[in-house]
Structure formats: C-alpha cells, structure tokens
Design a protein around this motif. Structure first.
Motif, PDB file in Angstrom:
ATOM      1  N   ALA A 147       0.835  -1.201   0.000  1.00 27.87           N
ATOM      2  CA  ALA A 147       0.000   0.000   0.000  1.00 27.87           C
ATOM      3  C   ALA A 147       0.873   1.256   0.000  1.00 27.87           C
ATOM      4  O   ALA A 147       0.581   2.236  -0.696  1.00 27.87           O
ATOM      5  N   LEU A 148       1.960   1.243   0.782  1.00 23.89           N
ATOM      6  CA  LEU A 148       2.863   2.390   0.825  1.00 23.89           C
ATOM      7  C   LEU A 148       3.555   2.606  -0.517  1.00 23.89           C
ATOM      8  O   LEU A 148       3.585   3.732  -1.037  1.00 23.89           O
ATOM      9  N   GLY A 277      -5.624   1.120  -0.091  1.00 17.80           N
ATOM     10  CA  GLY A 277      -4.675   0.020   0.061  1.00 17.80           C
ATOM     11  C   GLY A 277      -4.537  -0.429   1.501  1.00 17.80           C
ATOM     12  O   GLY A 277      -4.455  -1.630   1.796  1.00 17.80           O
ATOM     13  N   GLN A 278      -4.517   0.522   2.414  1.00 22.52           N
ATOM     14  CA  GLN A 278      -4.407   0.213   3.843  1.00 22.52           C
ATOM     15  C   GLN A 278      -5.634  -0.555   4.328  1.00 22.52           C
ATOM     16  O   GLN A 278      -5.525  -1.532   5.074  1.00 22.52           O
ATOM     17  N   ALA A 279      -6.819  -0.139   3.894  1.00 24.85           N
ATOM     18  CA  ALA A 279      -8.049  -0.816   4.312  1.00 24.85           C
ATOM     19  C   ALA A 279      -8.117  -2.232   3.748  1.00 24.85           C
ATOM     20  O   ALA A 279      -8.478  -3.186   4.457  1.00 24.85           O
ATOM     21  N   LEU A 280      -7.746  -2.387   2.483  1.00 20.53           N
ATOM     22  CA  LEU A 280      -7.822  -3.703   1.861  1.00 20.53           C
ATOM     23  C   LEU A 280      -6.729  -4.641   2.355  1.00 20.53           C
ATOM     24  O   LEU A 280      -6.872  -5.863   2.251  1.00 20.53           O
ATOM     25  N   GLY A 288     -10.525  -7.061  -2.497  1.00 19.93           N
ATOM     26  CA  GLY A 288      -9.967  -6.009  -3.336  1.00 19.93           C
ATOM     27  C   GLY A 288     -10.124  -6.293  -4.816  1.00 19.93           C
ATOM     28  O   GLY A 288     -10.396  -5.376  -5.609  1.00 19.93           O
ATOM     29  N   LEU A 289      -9.970  -7.551  -5.212  1.00 18.49           N
ATOM     30  CA  LEU A 289     -10.091  -7.888  -6.630  1.00 18.49           C
ATOM     31  C   LEU A 289     -11.531  -7.704  -7.113  1.00 18.49           C
ATOM     32  O   LEU A 289     -11.765  -7.183  -8.212  1.00 18.49           O
ATOM     33  N   ASN A 290     -12.509  -8.120  -6.309  1.00 17.56           N
ATOM     34  CA  ASN A 290     -13.908  -7.913  -6.688  1.00 17.56           C
ATOM     35  C   ASN A 290     -14.246  -6.432  -6.793  1.00 17.56           C
ATOM     36  O   ASN A 290     -14.902  -5.988  -7.752  1.00 17.56           O
ATOM     37  N   LEU A 291     -13.796  -5.651  -5.813  1.00 13.68           N
ATOM     38  CA  LEU A 291     -14.072  -4.218  -5.837  1.00 13.68           C
ATOM     39  C   LEU A 291     -13.444  -3.543  -7.049  1.00 13.68           C
ATOM     40  O   LEU A 291     -14.045  -2.648  -7.661  1.00 13.68           O
ATOM     41  N   SER A 292     -12.247  -3.966  -7.412  1.00  9.26           N
ATOM     42  CA  SER A 292     -11.577  -3.329  -8.547  1.00  9.26           C
ATOM     43  C   SER A 292     -12.323  -3.606  -9.846  1.00  9.26           C
ATOM     44  O   SER A 292     -12.537  -2.695 -10.656  1.00  9.26           O
ATOM     45  N   THR A 333      -3.374  -5.106  -4.056  1.00 10.69           N
ATOM     46  CA  THR A 333      -4.007  -6.385  -3.759  1.00 10.69           C
ATOM     47  C   THR A 333      -3.416  -7.497  -4.611  1.00 10.69           C
ATOM     48  O   THR A 333      -3.156  -8.609  -4.126  1.00 10.69           O
ATOM     49  N   ALA A 334      -3.194  -7.223  -5.883  1.00 12.16           N
ATOM     50  CA  ALA A 334      -2.659  -8.255  -6.779  1.00 12.16           C
ATOM     51  C   ALA A 334      -1.245  -8.661  -6.381  1.00 12.16           C
ATOM     52  O   ALA A 334      -0.906  -9.857  -6.379  1.00 12.16           O
ATOM     53  N   THR A 335      -0.403  -7.695  -6.046  1.00 12.57           N
ATOM     54  CA  THR A 335       0.960  -8.039  -5.651  1.00 12.57           C
ATOM     55  C   THR A 335       0.983  -8.783  -4.323  1.00 12.57           C
ATOM     56  O   THR A 335       1.770  -9.716  -4.131  1.00 12.57           O
ATOM     57  N   GLU A 336       0.104  -8.411  -3.403  1.00 18.76           N
ATOM     58  CA  GLU A 336       0.002  -9.146  -2.142  1.00 18.76           C
ATOM     59  C   GLU A 336      -0.484 -10.574  -2.389  1.00 18.76           C
ATOM     60  O   GLU A 336      -0.024 -11.522  -1.738  1.00 18.76           O
TER      61      GLU A 336
END
Length: 407
Positions: A147-148, A277-280, A288-292, A333-336
C-alpha cells in the motif's frame, strides 16, 4: 506554523516504516515522476504529429512486447540471487535512450524505436522493485508495505502527469521526455548511494518447489490481472486520444485540457491509494479484486455514456472516480496475492509473471482500442466492451486457490 506542523506529521507517519522500505518508496517515486508524463501523454505528443490512433497504439503495443523478455530475464535472475538494484539500473539507462529518441523524432520509425527502449526499461524495472517490497518490509506486513509503495508510485505518476499538463499549456509537450531524463539521472545517483536489497538467503533454493505446485493456484489471478491491467493501458492510450478527438456528441478538448483531465484521474489515484490500500490490506485479497473489477465496470459505463451528450464531459469526469478506485484497489491487492500464493524461492519469477500481465494487456488493449477508434470514430463501443469484460471476470476471483503463507 500550520504548514510546518503538517510536514512534521507527514515525516512522523513516514518514519514508522523501516528505513529499507522507505528507500524503496523513494526510488519508486523518482522513477514514476518521470514516467507519469511519458506514459500518459505520449499519445498526445504524436497525435500532434498527425499519427493515426492505430499508429499511436501500435507503438504502445510494441513497447509492451519489448518488455516481455526483460520481465522474464529479470525475474529469473532475481530468483538466482541478483541484487534488485541491477535491473533498475539497467532500466534507467534504457529509459534515457528511449526518451532521447522520442524527444527528437517526428517519424513513425523513430517513434517505434523509442517505444521499444521504454518497453524494455519497464520490463527490467517492475519485477525488481516489486520483489524489493517484501524483502524490505519487516516487521511491517507486506500488505501495508505494498500500500505504501503503490502510494509512492501514485505520487510520482500524478505529479509527472500534472507537470506534463503544465508543459502542454506552455506549448512544449515534448518536455515530458526532458523531465523523465532528469529523473533517471537522479535515480542513478540514488541507486549509487542507497541500493535496493539482495534477495534473502533462501534455503529452499536447494530444493525448489516444482512449478506444478504453485502455478495452477496463481493462474486465475494472472487472468484477472490481464483484464484489470487493460484499464491503465487504455487510460494511457485510448482515453487521451478520445479526449483530443472527441466522441459522437461530446466535443474534442484542447491538448492542454485533455492532459489536465488525465491528471485528474491520477490525482484521485494519489488521494485514494493509501487509504484504500491500507483498508484492503486487512481483508482477503478477493475483496480487493472484486471491488476493482466492479469499479472498472462502472467507470467504463460512464465513459460510454459520456459519448452521447454534448455535455458528456461531466460524465467523463465523473468516471475518473470509479476508475481511480479500481486502480487503487487492484494494484496492491494483486501483488500481495502473489506473495501469499507463491513459494519464496520463486517470488522473482512470480512477480515477473504478474508484470507480464501488464505487457499482455499493454499489447492487446491499445491495438484493439486503436482499431475501434479509427473504425468507429469514437470510443463508446470500446468502453461498453470493457465494462462487460470486467463483469465477466468476477467468477475468476472465486477460483483463486487458498492462501499460502510465505516467510
């Protein structure tokens, strides 16, 4: 006084992260500051040279192809212990050569040569800077770290694109290449002073996991990534062209206003990236993927609707909000998700595969967009098609394999 207190609070917030991670964020900010104008405003530069939409997007597609080999080579070498600084150093040198070529050419051949060099630069760059994040983040979780660093990317890109808009207003749009060259020179100096990390000692390298054990679980994510990363590719290619050409009943914008519209979306990404990013980071990656995907679908529908009104600019501007939210939800989200689902000894290659999705969509999406823009004379059909594709990608999220904890 208040300004000084604000800077103090920002500094205090930033210093909560490990020094090595702060260095990665600084390097990514510098790199994306230069890239912001080049990535999003190059189509406008060569629109002014009377290039057709098809020719402009062919160059962007060729850049994506050129990055393919660099991504795989970078990922494989990183898994074998190469310092993360080396691919980034090579990327900076290639970017300098590409900027110099694009700065001085008005021919289609010169345009293609510059795009190949920039594509190769991005290919070497991304796997290395993505892998550097989990290598530098302890004791912070990799989710917060991504996220950072994505916020650092957003800061650089938004600033670079807005600077490009200022240059367009001054009648010197090609100055974006001078800005990028300056940033690459600064990046070389920073890398010489404070490099990126070496890959961690990996005992598992002696007995690496077979590909068959982790690739299948990653495949749905890679398919989603190809779809989701098509949106940034279209924001860099089709949207700038449609802004300056007009669409059905929506009137064309001057180049300077078109650049400011692109800057609006990037500014929204900057504002949203850290809180989203922090929230997800605290939720399953499927959230995160669904929201995106849902956000991209909504943004595309608004873009399509904007073509049918003389006052469609208001809808086009409104579309930038869900599009920006989609980007901020997807990227960290994808990288995580890759970190969670890939064995430690293959993280470099896995990051290269994820980055390769950007190359695939960066190749296919601009070519499709160019054909539709030239053939139909507007982008309404393109945005409707992308909205349906994003909605069609939602079932893929449910197919993601179980989370793997990677140390």
């Amino acid at each position: 006084m208040k300004q000084a207190q604000g800077w103090a609070r920002a500094r205090s917030w930033f210093t909560q992260f490990p020094a090595a991670l702060r260095d990665v964020a600084l390097i990514r900010t510098i790199a994306m500051l230069g890239a912001g104008g080049v990535l999003y405003l190059t189509p406008m530069v060569f629109h002014q040279e009377q290039f057709s939409a098809g020719r402009v997007t062919e160059g962007l597609a060729l850049a994506a192809v050129a990055g393919t080999l660099g991504r795989i080579l970078s990922g494989v070498l990183l898994d074998r212990g190469l310092n993360c600084s080396v691919p980034v150093l090579l990327a900076a040198l290639l970017a300098l050569a590409g900027d110099a070529r694009l700065m001085g050419t008005g021919s289609f051949g010169g345009y293609l040569q510059g795009q190949v060099l920039l594509g190769m630069a991005m290919g070497f760059y991304w796997p290395a800077v993505e892998l550097a994040v989990p290598l530098s983040c302890a004791p912070v979780s990799s989710g917060r770290a991504f996220a950072l660093t994505r916020s650092a990317d957003a800061l650089g890109i938004a600033t670079g694109a807005l600077l490009g808009a200022v240059l367009a207003g001054q009648g010197w749009l090609r100055g974006i290449y001078v800005v990028d060259m300056g940033c690459m020179l600064v990046l070389l100096l920073v890398l010489r002073r404070q490099g990126l990390p070496d890959p961690r000692p990996r005992e598992a390298l002696a007995h690496p996991s077979p590909w068959g054990q982790w690739i299948p679980g990653l495949t749905p994510l890679l398919a989603i990534a190809v779809l989701a990363t098509a949106m940034p590719a279209l924001m860099q290619s089709a949207l700038p062209l449609e802004l300056v050409r007009g669409s059905l009943q929506r009137r064309a914008l001057p180049v300077s206003l078109g650049a400011l519209t692109i800057g609006l979306q990037l500014g929204l990404v900057l504002l949203l990236q850290w809180p989203v990013g922090q929230a997800l980071a605290r939720r399953p990656v499927t959230t995160g993927l669904n929201l995106s995907l849902l956000s991209f679908a909504a943004g595309n529908l608004l873009l399509a609707a904007s073509a049918y009104s003389e006052r469609g600019l208001a809808l086009l501007l409104l579309a930038q909000l869900p599009l920006a939210f989609g980007v901020t939800a997807f990227l960290p989200t994808a990288t995580e998700a890759v970190v969670e689902r890939c064995p430690l000894e293959h993280q470099g290659l896995a990051m290269a595969l994820l980055s390769q999705c950007f190359a695939i969509s960066g190749f296919g999406a601009p070519l499709l967009a160019g054909r539709l823009l030239d053939g139909q004379g507007h982008g309404a059909g393109l945005w409707l098609l992308m909205a349906l594709a994003c909605l069609g990608g939602l079932p893929l999220v449910r197919e993601l394999g179980p989370r793997r904890t990677v140390g």
